[in-house]
Design a protein around this motif. Structure first.
Motif, PDB file in Angstrom:
ATOM      1  N   GLU A  29      56.784 152.682  26.886  1.00  0.00           N
ATOM      2  CA  GLU A  29      55.934 151.522  26.596  1.00  0.00           C
ATOM      3  C   GLU A  29      56.542 150.241  27.158  1.00  0.00           C
ATOM      4  O   GLU A  29      55.828 149.369  27.656  1.00  0.00           O
ATOM      5  CB  GLU A  29      55.723 151.392  25.085  1.00  0.00           C
ATOM      6  N   LEU A  30      57.864 150.131  27.086  1.00  0.00           N
ATOM      7  CA  LEU A  30      58.538 148.952  27.640  1.00  0.00           C
ATOM      8  C   LEU A  30      58.336 148.897  29.154  1.00  0.00           C
ATOM      9  O   LEU A  30      58.149 147.817  29.728  1.00  0.00           O
ATOM     10  CB  LEU A  30      60.029 148.998  27.294  1.00  0.00           C
ATOM     11  N   GLY A  31      58.368 150.071  29.791  1.00  0.00           N
ATOM     12  CA  GLY A  31      58.131 150.126  31.233  1.00  0.00           C
ATOM     13  C   GLY A  31      56.741 149.651  31.607  1.00  0.00           C
ATOM     14  O   GLY A  31      56.550 148.970  32.621  1.00  0.00           O
ATOM     15  N   LYS A  32      55.758 150.002  30.778  1.00  0.00           N
ATOM     16  CA  LYS A  32      54.395 149.530  31.034  1.00  0.00           C
ATOM     17  C   LYS A  32      54.327 148.007  30.949  1.00  0.00           C
ATOM     18  O   LYS A  32      53.672 147.353  31.768  1.00  0.00           O
ATOM     19  CB  LYS A  32      53.427 150.150  30.022  1.00  0.00           C
ATOM     20  N   ARG A  79      63.325 144.222  28.672  1.00  0.00           N
ATOM     21  CA  ARG A  79      64.670 144.793  28.760  1.00  0.00           C
ATOM     22  C   ARG A  79      65.065 145.510  27.469  1.00  0.00           C
ATOM     23  O   ARG A  79      64.659 145.119  26.372  1.00  0.00           O
ATOM     24  CB  ARG A  79      65.702 143.685  29.032  1.00  0.00           C
ATOM     25  N   LEU A  80      65.906 146.548  27.629  1.00  0.00           N
ATOM     26  CA  LEU A  80      66.546 147.203  26.496  1.00  0.00           C
ATOM     27  C   LEU A  80      67.810 146.440  26.124  1.00  0.00           C
ATOM     28  O   LEU A  80      68.616 146.099  27.001  1.00  0.00           O
ATOM     29  CB  LEU A  80      66.934 148.640  26.848  1.00  0.00           C
ATOM     30  N   VAL A  81      67.991 146.200  24.835  1.00  0.00           N
ATOM     31  CA  VAL A  81      69.188 145.515  24.344  1.00  0.00           C
ATOM     32  C   VAL A  81      69.653 146.250  23.091  1.00  0.00           C
ATOM     33  O   VAL A  81      68.835 146.622  22.248  1.00  0.00           O
ATOM     34  CB  VAL A  81      68.906 144.033  24.008  1.00  0.00           C
ATOM     35  N   ALA A  82      70.956 146.450  22.970  1.00  0.00           N
ATOM     36  CA  ALA A  82      71.477 147.228  21.841  1.00  0.00           C
ATOM     37  C   ALA A  82      72.656 146.526  21.195  1.00  0.00           C
ATOM     38  O   ALA A  82      73.305 145.667  21.795  1.00  0.00           O
ATOM     39  CB  ALA A  82      71.906 148.621  22.308  1.00  0.00           C
ATOM     40  N   THR A 102      58.416 142.650  20.501  1.00  0.00           N
ATOM     41  CA  THR A 102      59.693 143.301  20.226  1.00  0.00           C
ATOM     42  C   THR A 102      59.421 144.746  19.827  1.00  0.00           C
ATOM     43  O   THR A 102      58.637 145.005  18.913  1.00  0.00           O
ATOM     44  CB  THR A 102      60.452 142.588  19.090  1.00  0.00           C
ATOM     45  N   PHE A 103      60.057 145.677  20.533  1.00  0.00           N
ATOM     46  CA  PHE A 103      59.972 147.099  20.218  1.00  0.00           C
ATOM     47  C   PHE A 103      61.316 147.524  19.628  1.00  0.00           C
ATOM     48  O   PHE A 103      62.372 147.128  20.141  1.00  0.00           O
ATOM     49  CB  PHE A 103      59.672 147.921  21.466  1.00  0.00           C
TER      50      PHE A 103
END
Length: 730
Positions: free
Chosen positions: A417-420, A429-432, A547-548
């Protein structure tokens, strides 16, 4: 044509910008009728321009022609008119044109940034559509080339000192200027939570105080704007050739702002400094503006203690000295932008140092309250705070219009979904949290993070990571995103943070927290808990549009599911029409386990299956197939109802792998007779270089302890067949 208004926007021909053309310009219907309009004066060769608006354009243009800074440089003028323009609309359009043209990069503007403010007015939202039409016409006329979306994702737009301020910010500017020029407050604190526009205000101020106001036409301004100009004049009189620095403690943000200042007339990248560089001048700075002041450091948990110690010694300080002391000693005036809730490391200066200054009677304290970044507004900011401090008083899901807040059971779903969103909006972006060691820092081939079959490295650059080419395929941390805006943030709550259902509190596991400088020297577990909660709050405030969220630990995942709606995706991929199918090139077969009965041996019979397109980040390979997995026996890895990718078993050791197995000796509570998915373990008898199975154990990986191992012995091996090896959840 604007569908909202049913009118046309007219961008006139380009008139020569000289006195001989005044009569022709005067015949323009919008100029002739003294209608509110916007105009654009340019020199296409030198790429210099000026944007203005007026209800008496003829008089205003005559004034410009009498100004040698314009008449000797600019040579063409275009008039933008509409029968629905009013004074409020043209002010708004002028402000937007200044913001976007400055950030678009084709032209450098002669405009100052004083008076740039977003006014509320009737049908303002409809005029936003009108501005899009104007911009498209400017593209058609080749005055500009970039789309609005492309500009909005640029760092120049995000940190531009030409950003129009909201009422909250603009009144803070007037208070700051009054403090510097009238009240003679040499120390000003502006507090505001994430997204209230502190960095924007900092860049606005440094540009504002360097403005050339000598040619300001005072009759064009309202009372507040006149106050602003008079304050600038007073400051410039008090500090001719003022030495002003913008102090940024964080390396990545500092480099981004230097890039912005390189492109703004009147500003230089050398104006952006780190705290150590406050010692560089022989005299004190007239003014230091400190953004993200909560990230100033003390002599603790830093990698450059020698240089830090020397700076303290220059001021006669011992190891208790800090970067705040340096700034106070090396400047006459200071403006601090501060948010104690965004302190995320023990090297950050203790809050009591700031409290002493905040409580000083000579300090001017101001507060920003309006949310500028997150479209969820202050309600979302409050929700995140209540969520992570477990203070919500309702059991309803938090929902808000125009903001996507979604919880995910599968990181694969989140990443897809983030890619879409990234394809449509960019900057997703992914953040951890720092719950995995940074192995790839020294070994560029190492994988740092593995979840749901997905493998990632931490950010491979520490400077301007969010805009780096490979950022979408990496995971960022608090240190690479603090101070930055994203369109969408995929937040991974790591293994170090969980929810204790018994106490109703967020808890942390220090052993699972790998930020060495973020952990060493912390006095109590509660201090670490506060830092980690601050980190996740700050990360969750990055996303402008959404935000996911994915949580590694089950307790926290369930807590989040009770507060945030969880993503549901019946089929997380596209089933291709058979005419489009290119087996194992653009698609793989979808196999129904409940009706499989030997079909795994017939995967080459293409017409017997539905063929599905895999997510963009997975390369299609020969032997891949997809199955839907029902049940809870593997829910630590495979959520109930997930579609999973397998590859056909090609032999070799399967120990420790998750396998799809076929055997008539298996009775599985989830799958019934014939099939199961479990983690494979075997023991072997080896004699005279020959071996055979002694036992095969198929282990469930479930949070439900009622699931038992399936153990096969002796002749039960005979009809056991490993169909596929689990790759990932889709």
């Amino acid at each position: 044509m604007s569908l909202s208004f049913g009118l046309s926007i007219e961008v006139s021909e380009q008139y020569d910008f000289n006195k001989n053309s005044l009569s022709k310009i005067r015949q323009n219907p919008w100029v002739k009728n003294q209608w509110p309009l916007v105009y654009f004066i340019q020199n296409e060769t030198q790429r210099i321009a000026y944007v203005g608006e007026s209800t008496n354009a003829y008089s205003r243009i005559k004034n410009h022609l009498s100004n040698p800074n314009k008449s000797s440089v600019l040579n063409k003028i275009s008039v933008i008119g509409s029968d629905k323009f009013n004074k409020s609309a043209t002010l708004d359009i002028e402000s937007n044109l200044i913001q976007y043209i400055t950030s678009e990069g084709t032209y450098q503007l002669q405009n100052g940034n004083y008076g740039l403010i977003n006014h509320n007015y009737y049908q303002q939202d409809l005029y936003k559509d009108l501005f899009k039409e104007i911009w498209n016409k400017l593209i058609e006329k080749k005055i500009v080339s970039k789309s609005l979306t492309e500009i909005e994702n640029s760092e120049l737009f995000k940190y531009s000192p030409y950003k129009a301020l909201n009422e909250d910010q603009y009144h803070s500017v007037l208070e700051i200027l009054s403090g510097l020029c009238v009240k003679e407050s040499n120390r000003i604190f502006i507090k505001g939570s994430a997204g209230t526009g502190k960095t924007i205000l900092a860049t606005y101020l440094i540009k504002l105080l360097h403005s050339d106001i000598s040619e300001s036409t005072l009759e064009e301004y309202n009372d507040d704007e006149l106050r602003e100009i008079n304050y600038i004049r007073s400051f410039q009189s008090k500090y001719p050739d003022a030495k002003i620095g913008l102090v940024i403690a964080m390396t990545s943000l500092r480099e981004s702002l230097k890039n912005v200042f390189r492109k703004i007339p009147g500003l230089k990248p050398s104006m952006i400094i780190n705290p150590s560089e406050t010692f560089n001048l022989k005299e004190k700075y007239d003014l230091l503006i400190i953004d993200e002041a909560h990230r100033l450091r003390q002599y603790k948990n830093i990698g450059w203690m020698g240089a830090f110690k020397k700076n303290n010694q220059k001021l006669g300080l011992d190891d208790t000295g800090n970067e705040l002391d340096w700034i106070l000693a090396n400047s006459k005036n200071q403006i601090f932008f501060y948010d104690s809730a965004q302190s995320v490391k023990p090297s950050d200066i203790d809050g009591n140092h700031f409290d002493r200054l905040l409580n000083d009677s000579n300090t001017l304290n101001l507060q920003l309250t309006s949310q500028m970044r997150v479209k969820g507004g202050n309600n979302y900011i409050s929700f995140v705070d209540e969520l992570l401090h477990t203070k919500r008083k309702t059991t309803e899901f938090f929902k808000i219009e125009n903001y996507e807040l979604v919880n995910f059971d599968s990181l694969n779903d989140l990443y897809t979904e983030l890619g879409k969103r990234d394809k449509i909006h960019g900057l997703s972006r992914l953040v951890a949290g720092y719950s995995w060691a940074w192995a790839s820092k020294n070994d560029k081939k190492a994988i740092d993070i593995e979840i749901d079959g997905l493998q990632f490295q931490w950010n491979q650059t520490e400077r301007d990571w969010v805009n780096s080419p490979n950022a979408f395929h990496e995971v960022g941390s608090i240190h690479t995103v603090q101070g930055y805006d994203l369109n969408y943030t995929g937040v991974i709550f790591g293994r170090e943070i969980d929810y204790d259902k018994k106490t109703g509190e967020i808890v942390v596991n220090a052993k699972m927290y790998f930020d060495k400088y973020g952990k060493n020297g912390i006095k109590t577990p509660e201090d670490l808990r506060v830092y980690i909660i601050n980190i996740y709050k700050t990360i969750m405030y990055r996303g402008i549009k959404g935000t996911f969220i994915y949580a590694c630990n089950e307790g926290l995942r369930n807590y989040l599911k009770n507060n945030i709606e969880t993503f549901k995706n019946e089929i997380p991929f596209r089933i291709l029409p058979f005419a489009e199918v290119k087996p194992y090139v653009n698609s793989v077969p979808l196999v129904d386990i409940t009706a499989a009965a030997g079909s795994f041996s017939d995967l080459q019979i293409h017409s017997d299956f539905k063929w599905v397109e895999l997510p963009f980040h997975i390369t299609t390979k020969e032997g891949y197939f997809v199955c839907k997995i029902e049940g809870e026996s593997m829910n630590k890895i495979i959520p109930n109802g997930s579609y999973c990718l397998f590859k056909k078993d090609s032999g070799g050791s399967r120990n420790g792998k998750i396998v799809l197995v076929e055997s008539m000796n298996i009775q599985d509570a989830d799958f019934g007779a014939g099939y199961t998915i479990k983690e494979y373990h075997s023991t072997k008898n080896i004699e005279n270089d020959q071996w055979d199975h002694q036992a095969i154990v198929l282990k469930p990986l479930s949070y439900n302890i009622e699931y038992n191992d399936i153990e096969l012995v002796d002749d039960e091996f005979e009809n056991l067949k490993v169909i596929g090896i689990f790759e990932c959840v889709l």
